[in-house]
Design a protein around this motif. Sequence first.
Motif, mmCIF file in Angstrom:
data_model
loop_
_atom_site.group_PDB
_atom_site.id
_atom_site.type_symbol
_atom_site.label_atom_id
_atom_site.label_comp_id
_atom_site.label_asym_id
_atom_site.label_seq_id
_atom_site.Cartn_x
_atom_site.Cartn_y
_atom_site.Cartn_z
ATOM 1 N N LEU A 87 0.983 -1.354 -0.069
ATOM 2 C CA LEU A 87 0.062 -0.036 -0.063
ATOM 3 C C LEU A 87 0.659 1.169 -0.196
ATOM 4 N N GLY A 88 1.822 1.197 0.937
ATOM 5 C CA GLY A 88 2.861 2.404 1.086
ATOM 6 C C GLY A 88 3.392 2.524 -0.553
ATOM 7 N N ARG A 89 3.955 1.510 -1.239
ATOM 8 C CA ARG A 89 4.656 1.800 -2.555
ATOM 9 C C ARG A 89 3.376 2.459 -3.510
ATOM 10 N N GLU A 90 2.249 1.980 -3.437
ATOM 11 C CA GLU A 90 1.198 2.333 -4.407
ATOM 12 C C GLU A 90 1.132 3.856 -3.932
ATOM 13 N N ALA A 91 1.080 4.502 -2.672
ATOM 14 C CA ALA A 91 0.933 5.590 -2.414
ATOM 15 C C ALA A 91 2.189 6.287 -2.885
#
Length: 495
Positions: free
Chosen positions: A59-63
Amino acid sequence: MSGSTLDLEGPRRRKRGPSAFIPILFILIALLLLPRCQTVPATGETRLTLISTAEEIQLGREADAQIRTTVGVYADQRLQEYLGAVGLKMAEVSERPQLPWCFQVLDDAAINAFAAPGGFIYVTRGILAYCNSEAELAGILGHEIGHVTAKHAVINLSRQQVIQFGFGVLEQVYPELEGISDLAGIGMQLLFLKFSREDELEADELGVRYMIRIGQNPNRLIDVMEMLERLSQARGGGDLPQWLSTHPSPGNRRVNLAAIIEPLDESAFKPEDPQAYLRRLNGLVYGKDPREGYTEGSRFFHPQLRFQHRFPEGWRISNQESSVKASGPDRSAAISITLSEHGEIEAAVRGFFAPPEIAWEGTRSVDVNGNPGEIGEFVLSSDQGLLYGEALFISYNGRIYQIVGYGSKSGWRRHATVVRESLLSFATLNDPEALSVQPLRLEAIALRQSTTLRDYYEQRDCPIDLSALALLNRLDPDTEIPQGQLIKWVTTGQQ
Ligand SMILES: [Zn+2]
């Protein structure tokens, strides 16, 4: 977001085909099936979270990808490395040292700092300019690290049903056509994700914990809160520093922190060198960077990409990292300018009209102020209903610009004429004055003799008000400043 920019070049250009959504879909499905309890490392509490660490990092990478594309990273390797060094020192002594921690300075004049799940931490160049020492910066980073180690976002996401973070068909097909609906990607939602008061107090306490562990004086986190309060008072509360708007009631937080810090032995903290920090700010871009696009009324200029454009009168223009968008006063129609990922007009046209959701009847060739183009109308069926619009593809300076006007049925009926006029206004920017525009920059000046900020201001050019300069330095204009002390100045000069 303010101060964001249009930089449509190179590897940062985001391609978001349907395949990019598979991880999100996977997470959503996993979430629906697998609620579970986890122990939160920083607090030892057991709380219901629906997301595993691997999913949190994903999720962090997508954000992160969205934040980098929409806001943009500040292009200064030395400053980025410095921020990384200060941040990592604290992350390594935190309860989650194994996360892929990543600290980035964003190219944004807004005064803001935030964290994405999985250890992605951001500070804007705007907030760096207002810090007065490394310890203050460490206070901000420590607080944001605290949000990650206490898993605040992850727990909040669970509560809000992460399903909301799924994307509508419209965005999956045309990520550039945002703005007409209130859809926004994960990254953008995180920017405005408000934590509870309890979460904020906890992040403050964790921030203090990490500061102490690396020998930084935690009183500087209190100074940061004072600085933000002064800023918001000076701005009359209207234009709040963003960090403050998502971090309510700093007054109470200060009291809470003071109670924790008071019993500490200050001699345990390493001596501070605020001057060293100020020297690092030398040359930092201050305020919005006009080279990455600026507006004059309804006209938009992009000196770096050497183009200009005229939007319909009265429309709201927003310059983002990878697009320029304008929306009508009633938000029923919008225009977006992006770069096509294709190098030829024909391929760009085929690519744009390929999805089955779009109906069109071919394009026709147009001359757009000396640049070759193709223009065609379309109707797009999305999960928000039908969208009507017109897309123009222009070959300019070796790139294909994609300018799309669109609206709801009634919005399009009202605005189609002015939108078409706007589309065809794209033109080369030749004005030497516009092309050579420069941002303001910070300068750290050592005073040759003791003086007040007011006296010094009267002798030297400065493009900002004395009160703004005083705020930036956190100095009263009439306080005597000793000889040799560094002060922050703002200049119009080139770096
Ligand atoms: Zn916070």
